[in-house]
Design a protein around this motif. Sequence first.
Motif, PDB file in Angstrom:
ATOM      1  N   ALA A 183       0.834  -1.206   0.000  1.00  0.00           N
ATOM      2  CA  ALA A 183       0.000   0.000   0.000  1.00  0.00           C
ATOM      3  C   ALA A 183       0.870   1.259   0.000  1.00  0.00           C
ATOM      4  O   ALA A 183       0.594   2.214  -0.738  1.00  0.00           O
ATOM      5  N   ARG A 184       1.923   1.266   0.797  1.00  0.00           N
ATOM      6  CA  ARG A 184       2.816   2.431   0.838  1.00  0.00           C
ATOM      7  C   ARG A 184       3.524   2.621  -0.496  1.00  0.00           C
ATOM      8  O   ARG A 184       3.677   3.752  -0.965  1.00  0.00           O
ATOM      9  N   ALA A 185       3.976   1.529  -1.078  1.00  0.00           N
ATOM     10  CA  ALA A 185       4.661   1.619  -2.369  1.00  0.00           C
ATOM     11  C   ALA A 185       3.725   2.160  -3.434  1.00  0.00           C
ATOM     12  O   ALA A 185       4.123   2.980  -4.271  1.00  0.00           O
TER      13      ALA A 185
ATOM     14  N   LEU B 195       2.080   6.612  -6.924  1.00  0.00           N
ATOM     15  CA  LEU B 195       1.074   7.580  -7.370  1.00  0.00           C
ATOM     16  C   LEU B 195       1.542   9.011  -7.154  1.00  0.00           C
ATOM     17  O   LEU B 195       1.330   9.882  -8.004  1.00  0.00           O
ATOM     18  N   TYR B 196       2.166   9.264  -6.016  1.00  0.00           N
ATOM     19  CA  TYR B 196       2.677  10.597  -5.715  1.00  0.00           C
ATOM     20  C   TYR B 196       3.690  11.025  -6.775  1.00  0.00           C
ATOM     21  O   TYR B 196       3.608  12.135  -7.316  1.00  0.00           O
TER      22      TYR B 196
ATOM     23  N   GLU C   2       2.722  16.422 -13.819  1.00  0.00           N
ATOM     24  CA  GLU C   2       2.594  17.874 -13.705  1.00  0.00           C
ATOM     25  C   GLU C   2       3.831  18.576 -14.247  1.00  0.00           C
ATOM     26  O   GLU C   2       3.723  19.558 -14.990  1.00  0.00           O
ATOM     27  N   LEU C   3       5.012  18.067 -13.899  1.00  0.00           N
ATOM     28  CA  LEU C   3       6.246  18.659 -14.411  1.00  0.00           C
ATOM     29  C   LEU C   3       6.338  18.480 -15.926  1.00  0.00           C
ATOM     30  O   LEU C   3       6.789  19.384 -16.634  1.00  0.00           O
ATOM     31  N   GLY C   4       5.933  17.331 -16.399  1.00  0.00           N
ATOM     32  CA  GLY C   4       5.953  17.071 -17.840  1.00  0.00           C
ATOM     33  C   GLY C   4       5.018  17.995 -18.592  1.00  0.00           C
ATOM     34  O   GLY C   4       5.373  18.524 -19.656  1.00  0.00           O
ATOM     35  N   GLN C   5       3.824  18.196 -18.050  1.00  0.00           N
ATOM     36  CA  GLN C   5       2.875  19.113 -18.691  1.00  0.00           C
ATOM     37  C   GLN C   5       3.430  20.534 -18.707  1.00  0.00           C
ATOM     38  O   GLN C   5       3.336  21.247 -19.715  1.00  0.00           O
ATOM     39  N   SER C   6       3.992  20.940 -17.591  1.00  0.00           N
ATOM     40  CA  SER C   6       4.551  22.287 -17.502  1.00  0.00           C
ATOM     41  C   SER C   6       5.692  22.464 -18.495  1.00  0.00           C
ATOM     42  O   SER C   6       5.770  23.486 -19.187  1.00  0.00           O
TER      43      SER C   6
END
Length: 153
Positions: free
Chosen positions: A110-112, A117-118, A125-129
Amino acid sequence: MLGEFISRGLVMVLGYAYPALECFKALEGNRVETADLRFWCQYWIIIAILTVMERFVSWVPMYDEVKLAVIIYLWHPKTKGTGYIYETFLRPYVAKYEPGMDRNLQEVRARAWNVALYYWKNCTELGQSAFVDIMDYLAHGKVSRSSKKDKKK
């Protein structure tokens, strides 16, 4: 150096290739014997544990030679050490701690997943930017506002 090379080659052949062939023959034979399948499953479980532990003990002198001797002990027809090690050490230990192991593995899974996902979200987001910045630069020859904000920080 040469001894290590020979030992590792023998470990590959006698520890992985030969047992894989025997396991294949046990599966694909005319009559599948449960005892043979059980033996080879136990063997591969022990080999998996040895492989994990190898990271911590491979610095020991003559480790490859000892590993080769253990591997031969595990599958040799006269010793059949796999059954002994599995029944004497591994089975009682795992049976005792299995519920805790299962719970810990579920927590780690679950943590992995949450970490994956994080990072996926941040990377997208960085890729879109970056994509928007590249398109803006190509279209107008200047950097977008989001890049200017990052530079001010």
